[in-house]
Design an enzyme around this catalytic site. Sequence first.
Site, PDB file in Angstrom:
ATOM      1  N   HIS A  69       0.831  -1.224   0.000  1.00  0.00           N
ATOM      2  CA  HIS A  69       0.000   0.000   0.000  1.00  0.00           C
ATOM      3  C   HIS A  69       0.863   1.272   0.000  1.00  0.00           C
ATOM      4  O   HIS A  69       0.496   2.286   0.594  1.00  0.00           O
ATOM      5  CB  HIS A  69      -0.948   0.035   1.205  1.00  0.00           C
ATOM      6  N   ASN A 143     -10.400  -2.709   2.497  1.00  0.00           N
ATOM      7  CA  ASN A 143     -10.097  -2.698   1.068  1.00  0.00           C
ATOM      8  C   ASN A 143     -11.365  -2.462   0.272  1.00  0.00           C
ATOM      9  O   ASN A 143     -12.460  -2.453   0.836  1.00  0.00           O
ATOM     10  CB  ASN A 143      -9.499  -4.050   0.653  1.00  0.00           C
ATOM     11  N   HIS A 334      -3.640   1.155  12.134  1.00  0.00           N
ATOM     12  CA  HIS A 334      -3.381  -0.066  12.901  1.00  0.00           C
ATOM     13  C   HIS A 334      -4.732  -0.708  13.228  1.00  0.00           C
ATOM     14  O   HIS A 334      -5.582  -0.071  13.862  1.00  0.00           O
ATOM     15  CB  HIS A 334      -2.637   0.315  14.190  1.00  0.00           C
ATOM     16  N   TYR A 357       0.792  -4.114  12.130  1.00  0.00           N
ATOM     17  CA  TYR A 357       0.734  -2.678  11.810  1.00  0.00           C
ATOM     18  C   TYR A 357       1.571  -1.839  12.766  1.00  0.00           C
ATOM     19  O   TYR A 357       2.296  -0.937  12.344  1.00  0.00           O
ATOM     20  CB  TYR A 357      -0.729  -2.194  11.755  1.00  0.00           C
TER      21      TYR A 357
HETATM   22 FE1  HDD Z   1      -2.583  -4.738   5.475  1.00  0.00          FE
HETATM   23  C1  HDD Z   1      -1.123  -1.719   5.105  1.00  0.00           C
HETATM   24  C2  HDD Z   1      -5.548  -3.461   4.241  1.00  0.00           C
HETATM   25  C3  HDD Z   1      -3.992  -7.872   5.515  1.00  0.00           C
HETATM   26  C4  HDD Z   1       0.141  -5.898   7.012  1.00  0.00           C
HETATM   27  N1  HDD Z   1      -3.212  -2.947   4.788  1.00  0.00           N
HETATM   28  C5  HDD Z   1      -2.462  -1.813   4.738  1.00  0.00           C
HETATM   29  C6  HDD Z   1      -3.248  -0.730   4.239  1.00  0.00           C
HETATM   30  C7  HDD Z   1      -4.493  -1.222   4.000  1.00  0.00           C
HETATM   31  C8  HDD Z   1      -4.459  -2.616   4.350  1.00  0.00           C
HETATM   32  C9  HDD Z   1      -5.670  -0.459   3.462  1.00  0.00           C
HETATM   33  C10 HDD Z   1      -2.756   0.682   3.995  1.00  0.00           C
HETATM   34  C11 HDD Z   1      -3.024   1.583   5.158  1.00  0.00           C
HETATM   35  C12 HDD Z   1      -2.561   2.968   4.812  1.00  0.00           C
HETATM   36  O1  HDD Z   1      -3.195   3.590   3.944  1.00  0.00           O
HETATM   37  O2  HDD Z   1      -1.574   3.391   5.406  1.00  0.00           O
HETATM   38  N2  HDD Z   1      -4.372  -5.529   4.910  1.00  0.00           N
HETATM   39  C13 HDD Z   1      -5.483  -4.819   4.529  1.00  0.00           C
HETATM   40  C14 HDD Z   1      -6.621  -5.709   4.471  1.00  0.00           C
HETATM   41  C15 HDD Z   1      -6.174  -6.942   4.817  1.00  0.00           C
HETATM   42  C16 HDD Z   1      -4.762  -6.830   5.105  1.00  0.00           C
HETATM   43  C17 HDD Z   1      -8.026  -5.281   4.110  1.00  0.00           C
HETATM   44  C18 HDD Z   1      -6.929  -8.227   4.932  1.00  0.00           C
HETATM   45  C19 HDD Z   1      -8.180  -8.291   5.224  1.00  0.00           C
HETATM   46  N3  HDD Z   1      -2.013  -6.565   6.112  1.00  0.00           N
HETATM   47  C20 HDD Z   1      -2.731  -7.716   6.079  1.00  0.00           C
HETATM   48  C21 HDD Z   1      -2.016  -8.764   6.757  1.00  0.00           C
HETATM   49  C22 HDD Z   1      -0.846  -8.207   7.202  1.00  0.00           C
HETATM   50  C23 HDD Z   1      -0.862  -6.822   6.773  1.00  0.00           C
HETATM   51  C24 HDD Z   1      -2.506 -10.182   6.943  1.00  0.00           C
HETATM   52  C25 HDD Z   1       0.285  -8.824   7.967  1.00  0.00           C
HETATM   53  C26 HDD Z   1       0.239  -9.906   8.644  1.00  0.00           C
HETATM   54  N4  HDD Z   1      -0.779  -3.974   5.888  1.00  0.00           N
HETATM   55  C27 HDD Z   1       0.178  -4.621   6.580  1.00  0.00           C
HETATM   56  C28 HDD Z   1       1.361  -3.754   6.911  1.00  0.00           C
HETATM   57  C29 HDD Z   1       0.947  -2.385   6.297  1.00  0.00           C
HETATM   58  C30 HDD Z   1      -0.397  -2.688   5.688  1.00  0.00           C
HETATM   59  C31 HDD Z   1       2.664  -4.305   6.530  1.00  0.00           C
HETATM   60  C32 HDD Z   1       1.918  -1.722   5.364  1.00  0.00           C
HETATM   61  C33 HDD Z   1       2.041  -0.307   5.819  1.00  0.00           C
HETATM   62  C34 HDD Z   1       1.269  -0.225   7.021  1.00  0.00           C
HETATM   63  O3  HDD Z   1       0.753  -1.446   7.328  1.00  0.00           O
HETATM   64  O4  HDD Z   1       1.103   0.768   7.700  1.00  0.00           O
HETATM   65  O5  HDD Z   1       1.521  -3.669   8.281  1.00  0.00           O
END
Ligand code: HDD
Length: 697
Positions: A69, A143, A334, A357
């Site tokens: 993202h 999402n 988060h 997060y």
């Molecule tokens: Fe995630 C970012 C949505 C599963 C780990 N995720 C992130 C963002 C969105 C989502 C919208 C961007 C937020 C922003 O604009 O800063 N993610 C989802 C959805 C998931 C999902 C809807 C499943 C239903 N994500 C998911 C899993 C993991 C992560 C299973 C880790 C185990 N996601 C992250 C992250 C991010 C992230 C690595 C990257 C940057 C951040 O968090 O701030 O932690």
Amino acid sequence: MSEDKIRRLDADRRHGEQGALTTQQGVQVDHTDDSLSAGARGPTLLEDFHAREKITHFDHERIPERVVHARGAGAYGFFQPYDSWLSEYTAAEFLRDPELATPVFVRFSTVAGSRGSADTVRDVRGFATKFYTRQGNYDLVGNNMPVFFIQDGIKFPDFVHAVKPEPDNEIPQAQSAHDTFWDFVGLQPETLHMVMWLMSDRALPRSYRMMQGFGVHTFRLVDGHGNGTFVKFHWKPRLGVHSLLWDECQKIAGKDPDFNRRDLWDAIESGAYPEWELGVQLIAEEDEHAFDFDLLDPTKVVPEEQVPVEPVGRLVLNRNPDNFFAETEQIAFHTANIVPGIDFTNDPLLQARNFSYLDTQLIRLGGPNFAQLPVNRPVAEVHNNQRDGYGQNLVHTGKHAYFPNASGCPAIGGAFPEVFAHYQEKVSGKKVRQRSASFTDHVGQAALFWNSMSEIEQQHIVAAFCFELGKVTMPPIRERAVDRLLDIDRGLATRVAEGLGIQLADRPRREHGEVSSPALSQLNTTMDTVDTRRVAILAADGIDGLGTGKVLEALREAGVVAEILAPQEGLISAADGANLRADRAVNTMASVLYDGVVVPGGAGAVETLRADGYAVHFVLEAYKHAKPVGLCGAGRDILPDGVLDVAGLGRNGVFEEHGVVSSDATGELLEDAFLQRFLTVLKGHRVWDRPTAHIPA
Ligand code: HDD
């Protein structure tokens, strides 16, 4: 937004923007164009603290982009419930009090691409909302698709490594059309339902403002007495759900890689504030096992026909950020940021997210004090004994940074719902590394999705599979992926296999019946509005000035963003002496950046346009992309004879066939019948039954 928050933001904004140029230490400097050197042609001196500080700061301007993202755009706004009906289910004040407008920041994003990648790639879109509630910050990190690729967060690093550019050459950027992604899909069939969404038009949103949003997981609402109710969160856009065509997406990625970001920004700047309705599906605790799938499985939807989405309130985005980095880049979401009245479930994907997060923010934002950044600060007061660390902005006073302490500060809060209390779920079980048996059907809902699509949506899905798998270089990966489709639907698998020129395995498909969920088809979300649709009016000297002026006025009155494009910017000399000005030169734009095109009358103008390759291509491409085309009077001659093979172009009066609206004369007709027809076609977004095979892409 609370006054306090505004005051703090204003103070932050003022910092560094007013007054004379200074160093970081506040020392005024009068020269920042030349380094201090020993003689005008001599070496630069180490003592030039201003140059060193300036360059050093610049050297440290970048922070790690989000691991997923990374590419996004955001805006401020508010959320307000319609009424208090949800009080029966939740103690969360911001969902219950219709008098309360809670400030929010929403960030939309693509998933796979890096920060500088194009907006219009085939991908899932993030829809993350931070509610600055009086009970603390609540983040709904969702999402634009209601399911996910995997069921357990432990697979997230595998999935992301597979979809990201391949590690040896870092190709391709922001695309799933490559070997490693499809290798993973073929071997991990729990991805299949989400892959159907990814191959559908949902992955190509026309605008962030025209996307649905989903909380994805089943969460819990908790009432004032601690009773729980399962909940699925939905955002429904006021403008309906609309997509681009894949061919457009690829072209826009070159013409305007910031297409979705610009669209959001422009809409807010123009006062056309994007809006969504928050809806909830509520499921009683005792109905936890009433479905043929597991509510904790994030690869499943709860069909709206089974549990209706009930409206709760509206989200309005009405202010662009002042500084992209400070706000959109530094906002830290988060899933574990929750408030009293909302709680988690044991969805294993959510459980992993609740770890990930916070962990990622620590590296991205450089330490544990990122919640003090203006965009992350709660409006609720913060008191605790957490101290020090990188980037500490607060000056904590007093001697007590532990609890208990003699002064009793900070005091322990009262009772739920003032304080957060975890839902008292009873849990028991052996420690096992094991997927629940209730998570094993990976294709039933993929078939439900396929069955629910209209014919045109199905065509797009087949084309998407053919494109993506056509980019796969290793035949066994492609073949395995197609073979998986057999489990979803034989027709789908056959069409994709034919498109790829491969032999489909001779084995029976799984039977799912023909169950469908009409709510899944985005064609069923079309709203009766043309608000903020973009229409190009092609013009040149000799145009019918009065008629064009009327078209322009009527379209703008209907809420359309109408722009006049001419061979050059500036004044156009109309045949009737009317005053017209071109908004843009036609060669700086393209039909893919608009939702429709009108060519007004004026024989001289049309002759000039017809001689201009850009203008002719513009109309043909709009036609090919199934967009409304309006041709008035001489405007009907824009294209060489017979190119638009649409019956009716030669007829008298106003006529519409397959979304091409023509009128044989200008004047009165322009004002009413022609415009009404054109606007009706525009409301439908695209003309899906238009024959376009004879026009080259
Ligand atoms: Fe995630 C970012 C949505 C599963 C780990 N995720 C992130 C963002 C969105 C989502 C919208 C961007 C937020 C922003 O604009 O800063 N993610 C989802 C959805 C998931 C999902 C809807 C499943 C239903 N994500 C998911 C899993 C993991 C992560 C299973 C880790 C185990 N996601 C992250 C992250 C991010 C992230 C690595 C990257 C940057 C951040 O968090 O701030 O932690």
